[in-house]
Design an enzyme around this catalytic site. Structure first.
Site, mmCIF file in Angstrom:
data_model
loop_
_atom_site.group_PDB
_atom_site.id
_atom_site.type_symbol
_atom_site.label_atom_id
_atom_site.label_comp_id
_atom_site.label_asym_id
_atom_site.label_seq_id
_atom_site.Cartn_x
_atom_site.Cartn_y
_atom_site.Cartn_z
ATOM 1 N N ASN A 1 -19.897 -17.632 -19.584
ATOM 2 C CA ASN A 1 -20.125 -16.987 -20.874
ATOM 3 C C ASN A 1 -18.941 -17.287 -21.799
ATOM 4 O O ASN A 1 -17.845 -16.773 -21.593
ATOM 5 C CB ASN A 1 -20.280 -15.480 -20.651
ATOM 6 C CG ASN A 1 -20.530 -14.702 -21.941
ATOM 7 O OD1 ASN A 1 -20.270 -15.188 -23.031
ATOM 8 N ND2 ASN A 1 -21.015 -13.480 -21.798
ATOM 9 N N CYS B 1 -20.163 -11.969 -29.230
ATOM 10 C CA CYS B 1 -21.075 -13.032 -28.747
ATOM 11 C C CYS B 1 -22.166 -13.385 -29.755
ATOM 12 O O CYS B 1 -22.840 -14.398 -29.595
ATOM 13 C CB CYS B 1 -21.686 -12.633 -27.415
ATOM 14 S SG CYS B 1 -20.445 -12.303 -26.156
ATOM 15 N N HIS C 1 -27.729 -17.063 -26.306
ATOM 16 C CA HIS C 1 -26.377 -16.845 -25.789
ATOM 17 C C HIS C 1 -26.410 -16.936 -24.260
ATOM 18 O O HIS C 1 -27.266 -16.333 -23.602
ATOM 19 C CB HIS C 1 -25.894 -15.474 -26.255
ATOM 20 C CG HIS C 1 -24.606 -15.059 -25.633
ATOM 21 N ND1 HIS C 1 -23.536 -15.918 -25.513
ATOM 22 C CD2 HIS C 1 -24.214 -13.878 -25.084
ATOM 23 C CE1 HIS C 1 -22.545 -15.283 -24.916
ATOM 24 N NE2 HIS C 1 -22.929 -14.054 -24.643
HETATM 25 O O1 UT7 Z 1 -21.840 -11.693 -23.690
HETATM 26 C C1 UT7 Z 1 -22.506 -10.486 -23.502
HETATM 27 C C2 UT7 Z 1 -21.755 -9.714 -22.540
HETATM 28 N N1 UT7 Z 1 -22.104 -9.558 -21.207
HETATM 29 C C3 UT7 Z 1 -23.325 -9.626 -20.626
HETATM 30 O O2 UT7 Z 1 -24.310 -10.039 -21.138
HETATM 31 C C4 UT7 Z 1 -23.377 -9.108 -19.227
HETATM 32 C C5 UT7 Z 1 -24.650 -8.349 -18.936
HETATM 33 N N2 UT7 Z 1 -24.638 -7.814 -17.586
HETATM 34 C C6 UT7 Z 1 -24.716 -8.623 -16.507
HETATM 35 O O3 UT7 Z 1 -24.804 -9.842 -16.629
HETATM 36 C C7 UT7 Z 1 -24.751 -7.965 -15.132
HETATM 37 O O4 UT7 Z 1 -24.869 -6.579 -15.302
HETATM 38 C C8 UT7 Z 1 -23.505 -8.290 -14.287
HETATM 39 C C9 UT7 Z 1 -23.550 -9.743 -13.851
HETATM 40 C C10 UT7 Z 1 -22.239 -8.018 -15.058
HETATM 41 C C11 UT7 Z 1 -23.495 -7.424 -13.026
HETATM 42 O O5 UT7 Z 1 -24.700 -7.619 -12.305
HETATM 43 P P1 UT7 Z 1 -25.537 -6.360 -11.797
HETATM 44 O O6 UT7 Z 1 -26.649 -6.875 -11.008
HETATM 45 O O7 UT7 Z 1 -25.872 -5.527 -12.999
HETATM 46 O O8 UT7 Z 1 -24.519 -5.641 -10.853
HETATM 47 P P2 UT7 Z 1 -23.934 -4.158 -10.941
HETATM 48 O O9 UT7 Z 1 -22.970 -4.022 -12.047
HETATM 49 O O10 UT7 Z 1 -25.081 -3.205 -10.885
HETATM 50 O O11 UT7 Z 1 -23.140 -4.090 -9.573
HETATM 51 C C12 UT7 Z 1 -23.817 -4.227 -8.314
HETATM 52 C C13 UT7 Z 1 -22.774 -4.295 -7.219
HETATM 53 C C14 UT7 Z 1 -21.681 -3.222 -7.355
HETATM 54 O O12 UT7 Z 1 -21.356 -2.772 -6.065
HETATM 55 P P3 UT7 Z 1 -21.947 -1.385 -5.509
HETATM 56 O O13 UT7 Z 1 -21.507 -0.339 -6.484
HETATM 57 O O14 UT7 Z 1 -23.448 -1.574 -5.503
HETATM 58 O O15 UT7 Z 1 -21.316 -1.296 -4.171
HETATM 59 C C15 UT7 Z 1 -20.512 -3.981 -7.925
HETATM 60 O O16 UT7 Z 1 -19.291 -3.426 -7.548
HETATM 61 O O17 UT7 Z 1 -22.105 -5.547 -7.295
HETATM 62 C C16 UT7 Z 1 -20.692 -5.323 -7.270
HETATM 63 N N3 UT7 Z 1 -20.050 -6.415 -7.987
HETATM 64 C C17 UT7 Z 1 -19.661 -7.550 -7.380
HETATM 65 N N4 UT7 Z 1 -19.755 -7.955 -6.104
HETATM 66 C C18 UT7 Z 1 -19.264 -9.172 -5.816
HETATM 67 C C19 UT7 Z 1 -19.738 -6.482 -9.300
HETATM 68 N N5 UT7 Z 1 -19.155 -7.662 -9.564
HETATM 69 C C20 UT7 Z 1 -19.089 -8.340 -8.387
HETATM 70 C C21 UT7 Z 1 -18.602 -9.588 -8.016
HETATM 71 N N6 UT7 Z 1 -18.719 -9.967 -6.731
HETATM 72 N N7 UT7 Z 1 -18.056 -10.436 -8.912
#
Ligand code: UT7
Length: 341
Positions: free
Chosen positions: A294, A121, A264
């Site tokens: 993204n 990225c 980004h």
């Molecule tokens: O290009 C650079 C690369 N990537 C990035 O910059 C990504 C950086 N990270 C992020 O943008 C965020 O961490 C995410 C959007 C990927 C995830 O958001 P988050 O608020 O950090 O969520 P999390 O990973 O802490 O997950 C929270 C909950 C989990 O459930 P439990 O364990 O709390 O029951 C996940 O399983 O959200 C769940 N979850 C979803 N729920 C519904 C993860 N993805 C999804 C989804 N829909 N698509």
């Protein structure tokens, strides 16, 4: 690596930018039919509403060529005058030949050297910095820098934590040599960095020489993007501020001098954090991830092209670009927007 453009000619100027997005729109509602997710979760946690997906017969080079043609057209540049084509991509058409050679050939850039750059990225900022170096060293007069991705091909469509984020698109920029440019014109400087200790938090484990796809036991998952989202989020929020601040300080500038921040487009919450910590007005920050998701190395040139198109950036404005991603890698660049009249 931190570098400021020298006092000597030529200066590298950013004279044009354009983008290409595939026609197919994939909405959050459609994603709820593929994985266990909701429109609300995706919008609230990422800011994304929809994204573009390449057609089955489109590869990364097809997107790159469309963006490259558009920038050559808008700057009235003949492809045969281009000295170098750099394609920043994580999703090349093939392991080799380089996608850039395919792009240069199709654009008619027959006199150009062509090479791919993979800094994920951060790829566009890395490529932009290398293009600047080639221009300022006097090796190239016109460089086409393209960020192009078909991330839909390397996403695990069963993994809801990644498949809702990544998408396809391309953006292209033209850098040109200016023998009369003064300090403070054109590309002002950049800061690039890498920290391989974070290699596992965002990666595709298989398909390379460490674990070839033919290795016994390699699964489909191993060949797709794997991400520890929270770790990447922590890194992104920290490095965006650090890198931008280091570069501004070294250039003797402040956030008040910046007219446009093109970061980004990974997550709206990461961009909001930058608005808050850098204390930059929100109207100076480009945000289009609601419509494109993204697109990795394509996201910065796509966002800049859109800002230029809607008049969010004016000739002479100071643009701060910041990228971050797998590797881990990051890169910031400061440049004046000097489109061809
Ligand atoms: O290009 C650079 C690369 N990537 C990035 O910059 C990504 C950086 N990270 C992020 O943008 C965020 O961490 C995410 C959007 C990927 C995830 O958001 P988050 O608020 O950090 O969520 P999390 O990973 O802490 O997950 C929270 C909950 C989990 O459930 P439990 O364990 O709390 O029951 C996940 O399983 O959200 C769940 N979850 C979803 N729920 C519904 C993860 N993805 C999804 C989804 N829909 N698509």
């Amino acid at each position: 690596m931190l570098a400021l453009a020298g006092k000597h000619h030529p200066r590298a100027r950013l004279t044009g930018v354009a983008s290409y997005l595939p026609e197919r729109v994939l909405t959050n509602a459609e994603l709820t039919e593929i994985v266990d997710t909701t429109d609300e979760w995706i919008r609230e946690r990422t800011g994304i509403r929809e994204r573009r997906i390449a057609a089955d017969d489109q590869a990364t080079s097809d997107l790159a060529v469309a963006a490259g043609e558009a920038v050559l057209r808008s700057t009235r540049t003949s492809a045969s005058d281009v000295d170098l084509v750099i394609v920043a991509t994580t999703t090349p058409d093939h392991i080799f030949p380089p996608t850039a050679t395919l792009v240069a050939e199709r654009l008619g850039a027959t006199a150009a050297a062509a090479v791919d750059m993979n800094a994920v990225c951060s790829g566009f900022v890395y490529a932009f910095a290398h293009a600047t170096a080639m221009v300022e060293a006097g090796f190239a007069r016109k460089v086409l820098v393209i960020g192009a991705e078909t991330l839909s091909r390397i996403v695990n469509w069963d993994d809801r934590s990644t498949c809702v984020l990544f998408a396809d698109g391309a953006g292209a920029a033209l850098l040109e040599a200016d023998d009369e440019g003064a300090q403070g014109d054109g590309v002002i400087g950049f800061e690039l960095g890498a920290d391989g200790s974070g290699k596992d938090i965002l990666c595709i484990p298989a398909g390379g020489s460490r674990m070839p796809s033919s290795t016994e036991g390699v699964t489909h998952e191993d060949l797709c993007i794997q991400m520890q989202g929270r770790e990447v989020f922590r890194f992104a929020t920290r490095i965006m501020i650090d890198s931008a601040t280091r570069l501004l300080e070294a250039a003797g500038l402040t956030v008040d001098d910046v007219d446009l921040l093109v970061a980004h487009q990974a997550n709206e919450r990461i961009l909001d954090h930058a608005v808050e910590k850098l204390e930059i007005p929100r109207e100076k920050v480009v945000m289009n991830l609601d419509r494109y998701g993204n697109t990795s190395s394509a996201s910065i040139p796509i966002a800049l092209a859109e800002a230029a198109e809607r008049g969010q950036v004016a000739p002479g404005d100071l643009v701060l670009m910041v990228g971050f991603g797998a590797g881990l890698t990051w890169g910031a660049a400061l440049v004046r927007w000097e489109p061809r009249a």
